[in-house]
Design an enzyme around this catalytic site. Structure first.
Site, mmCIF file in Angstrom:
data_model
loop_
_atom_site.group_PDB
_atom_site.id
_atom_site.type_symbol
_atom_site.label_atom_id
_atom_site.label_comp_id
_atom_site.label_asym_id
_atom_site.label_seq_id
_atom_site.Cartn_x
_atom_site.Cartn_y
_atom_site.Cartn_z
ATOM 1 N N ASP A 281 3.914 -8.842 -2.598
ATOM 2 C CA ASP A 281 5.198 -8.451 -2.031
ATOM 3 C C ASP A 281 6.262 -8.647 -3.118
ATOM 4 O O ASP A 281 5.988 -9.198 -4.194
ATOM 5 C CB ASP A 281 5.511 -9.238 -0.749
ATOM 6 C CG ASP A 281 6.506 -8.463 0.150
ATOM 7 O OD1 ASP A 281 7.231 -7.584 -0.391
ATOM 8 O OD2 ASP A 281 6.576 -8.729 1.355
HETATM 9 C C1 NOJ Z 1 9.673 -6.732 0.911
HETATM 10 C C2 NOJ Z 1 8.982 -6.512 2.224
HETATM 11 O O1 NOJ Z 1 8.477 -7.733 2.717
HETATM 12 C C3 NOJ Z 1 7.830 -5.519 2.143
HETATM 13 O O2 NOJ Z 1 7.364 -5.271 3.436
HETATM 14 C C4 NOJ Z 1 8.265 -4.264 1.450
HETATM 15 O O3 NOJ Z 1 7.210 -3.348 1.426
HETATM 16 C C5 NOJ Z 1 8.727 -4.624 0.055
HETATM 17 N N1 NOJ Z 1 9.856 -5.524 0.136
HETATM 18 C C6 NOJ Z 1 9.095 -3.387 -0.766
HETATM 19 O O4 NOJ Z 1 10.238 -2.823 -0.305
#
Ligand code: NOJ
Length: 755
Positions: A281
């Protein structure tokens, strides 16, 4: 010179997208392995680290890094021009010409925004969900996106957690069916199809179980809970062929999920044989430092990569530290090679080597098409849940004066919900617009009533804010430019035959980093509701929210209640269709609806305990509140009535056998209706305590008045099993209870034996 190189790029792009369809077919697995290995042999350590690096934007620096082979993927770069420019730098400007993969959060639609995932999960309609994701994939690829960070398949039992709106709710079976449907929809039968995107099941794993519902928090759970509840939707996504997974932010049982070898490697690759790749993430590799398991970014990279996080999102740790970690002997190059193989494998499967560029012609034609809008309208109709309908107040007659009241009635942005892709508020039809379109503007009065102020972090809901003008955008609908006022709402209600109240949460109060400690309607909405109810006009409450709100008082005071969640660009039309009977409600709750925050977590598939819930004090429960939810999982009414009867199940099956269960369902009401018939099972005696009920099947059936149908379910005994204390999957022998039911708290019951 510049001009001729631009011309050359255009020619290449033109040539590539006009290649015959046959050349878009997927390569065979062995061809892919050969090409991956051949490429790997030519790569320097720096180029390998580059493939494991995803950069969060496109700027002069990243363009330079792309040419040096130091970037494998870009995040959030949209539009054919931007995408193809960056791709050109990779394919023509870098030594090995390895294409980039462009990722974006296409969570519930790209431009045609669909109902929030929690809402569409409640349709219990995997075919339509799949179709919706095909639309999303078509639109995303038209804009150059080839990889979506969806579906979010995190099971969630805590509506305080803002991201509950992004998943399929509390149940592992429904969650698994929905996960498969979304993966099939995004990826199609072939990831190389120019209209398919690679999917990413997230967040691996345990993110939905963060303590206190606080986003990014710690999750602690037994291995059994992990395997029986939180892992199944990921397993289903893997079985459906998902190309990638995303590792989670949270710590799981003491080991951060983005450095968790047990889940990322032992289970994912060892037990499930997953051969795609895992992306971290955003910054979650770097965040191993504040988690306290890594002292610096170099150690964080070592931990994450060794655990099984193949690609590093946003923090550039891998590209900075992996080469020197290998050179210093701390990180075996074989670990890097394996991660690179996984990334390249997905790029080959996605057809990126054959078709690196986005088609310049689809960007305008494939967005917001009439067919896409029609699919979205249907998905929105099916996602609404009718919670109460006393004296058949709904559907409403069209020849009457309606007062449309509430802060969400004409709020375009909130119809879309959180994480609305490349959606634009101007595309959304509000409930006021939908109702005015259906009834004719002369029949509709409108008053906003109150404003909802966004929360400020850590503070209570803003109350009585300086209110902006509440004029409606619907020409002809009676409106004023005065600030929103409860008096205006009351006066509109008095002039109308029926009131429809649109209350809930602003979309921005849900989603990531949007945990709430209270489920009360924010701001002065309760005051508005009370004032309107005092007019004694027949009232319909429509809730727009990303989580259940505290409405325990409502069933006694309001005859008709609909949970509409966030329904997407066609929200207002779909709501009007259901309110006025042009479509029938058929959605069900994908979660248990708490009576109060103090009940959380409340979920239907809980254990019995040694003192199962009973009125007697010395049984599990509260002194001051029922421990039953206000509405159970699977609950939802229709505009007709269904009778359940004649449950039949084979009396005895073997461990390798199959149980056949059937029941007779009859439409005893006066209207056609669609019922979601649900199958639940309970294993009476096992080595570990079992949930009181577990969903094992469901079917949507549509019956005319008086019509009846035998609904048949077939379940393999193996799917009734559970983990023993040593974590072996077993199918316990003995008696099982079975229900065919309209929800998780009722139904016709029977038993069968596994011998
Ligand atoms: C953080 C989020 O937790 C995740 O779900 C997302 O895909 C990413 N950012 C990218 O935007």
């Amino acid at each position: 010179m510049l001009r001729s190189s631009c011309l050359l790029v255009s020619c290449i792009i033109l040539l590539v997208w006009t290649l015959p369809a046959s050349s878009q077919q997927q390569l065979s697995d062995s061809e892919i392995e050969q090409r991956v290995n051949a490429l790997l042999q030519q790569m320097t350590l720096e180029e390998k680290a580059g493939q494991l690096n995803q950069m969060p934007d496109k700027n002069a620096k990243t363009m330079e890094m792309i040419k040096q082979g130091k970037v494998g993927s870009l995040l959030g770069v949209l539009g054919v021009k931007e995408v193809n420019e960056a791709q050109h730098a990779a394919v023509d400007g870098s030594r090995l010409k390895i294409p980039l993969i462009f990722g974006y959060d296409v969570i519930h639609g790209y431009r045609t925004i669909f109902p929030a995932p929690l809402a569409s999960a409640g349709s219990f309609d995997p075919q339509l969900i799949e179709q919706s994701e095909r639309v999303a994939a078509k639109e995303a690829t038209a804009s150059g996106v080839k990889w979506t960070f969806a579906p979010m398949v995190d099971i969630a039992r805590d509506p305080r957690w803002g991201r509950i709106v992004e998943g399929a709710g509390e149940d592992p079976y429904l969650g698994s069916v929905v996960a498969m449907a979304r993966v099939r929809g995004f990826q199609g039968s072939n990831m190389a199809d120019p209209q398919s995107v690679v999917a990413s099941a997230k967040h691996f794993v345990g993110y939905g179980a963060v303590e206190g519902g606080r986003d990014y928090n710690t999750a602690e759970m037994s291995e059994q809970l992990l395997r029986e509840v939180y892992l199944p939707p990921f397993r289903a996504a893997v079985d459906a062929g998902v190309g990638t997974l995303m590792s989670a932010f949270n710590d799981l049982n003491g080991i951060p999920a983005s450095a968790n070898h047990h889940t990322l490697t032992d289970i994912l690759h060892g037990e499930w044989k997953f051969n795609g790749f895992v992306v971290s993430d955003y910054d979650s590799v770097h965040e191993l430092i504040p988690h306290g398991t890594a002292a610096d970014d170099s150690q964080a990279s070592l931990e994450a990569l060794t655990a099984g996080v193949d690609m590093d999102m946003a923090d550039s740790d891998y590209v900075r530290y992996v080469p020197e970690l290998v050179k210093s002997g701390k990180l075996p190059e074989s670990v890097v090679d394996e991660a690179v193989r996984r990334v390249l494998r997905v790029k080959f499967k996605a057809g990126l080597f054959e078709h690196p560029y986005a088609d310049p012609n689809r960007e305008k034609t494939d967005i917001l098409t009439p067919e896409s809008l029609q699919t979205e309208r249907k998905m929105a109709q099916e996602s609404m849940v009718l919670l109460q309908n006393n004296h058949d107040l709904l559907p409403l007659k069209k020849d009457q004066t309606i007062a449309v009241i509430g802060p969400l009635a004409d709020d375009k942005a909130s119809q879309l919900g959180a994480w609305a892709g490349n959606g634009q508020a101007k595309d959304a039809v509000t409930p006021l617009e939908g109702i005015a379109a259906k009834l004719g503007k002369g029949h509709v009065l409108y008053a906003k009533g109150v404003d909802i102020q966004p929360f400020e972090r850590g503070l209570a809901a803003g109350v009585a804010a300086p209110a902006p003008p509440s004029a409606t955008g619907v020409a002809g609908v009676e409106a004023s430019n005065k600030p929103a006022s409860i008096e205006d709402a009351v006066s509109a209600a008095k002039k109308a035959d029926t009131v429809i109240l649109f209350v809930g949460e602003l979309a921005g109060m849900t989603g990531e980093a949007s945990s709430r400690a209270s489920l009360d309607l924010p701001g002065d909405q309760m005051k508005l509701i009370q004032a309107v109810l005092a007019t004694k006009k027949p009232t319909v409450l429509v809730l727009e929210s990303g989580r259940p709100q505290n409405i325990s008082w409502a069933p006694e005071h309001i005859p008709a209640i609909i949970q509409a969640w966030y329904l997407g660009v066609q929200s207002g039309n779909a709501i009007a269709d259901v309110l006025f009977g042009d479509a029938s409600p058929s959605g069900r709750l994908p979660l248990s609806w708490p009576r109060a925050v103090g009940q959380i977590p409340v979920y239907y598939n809980h254990k019995a305990t040694g003192r199962p819930s009973a009125p007697d004090r010395w049984h599990t429960g509260y002194l001051d509140l029922s421990s039953e939810p206000l509405y159970p999982f699977g609950y939802g009414l229709t505009y007709t009535k269904f009778k359940y009867g004649s449950l039949k199940a084979n009396s005895t099956i073997s461990k390798d056998g199959t149980v056949h269960v059937s029941a007779e369902i009859e439409n005893t009401g006066k209207r056609e209706g669609t019922e979601v018939v649900q199958l639940y099972v309970h294993d009476r005696v096992a080595p570990t305590s079992r949930p009181v009920r577990e969903l094992k099947g469901f079917e949507r059936i549509t019956l005319a008045p008086g019509e009846h149908k035998t609904v048949n379910f077939t379940v393999r005994a193996n799917d009734l099993g559970s983990y023993d204390p040593e974590m072996h999957w077993i199918v316990p022998l003995g008696t099982y209870d079975v229900w065919v039911a309209p929800d998780s708290a009722s139904g016709v019951a029977g038993t069968f034996e596994v011998q």
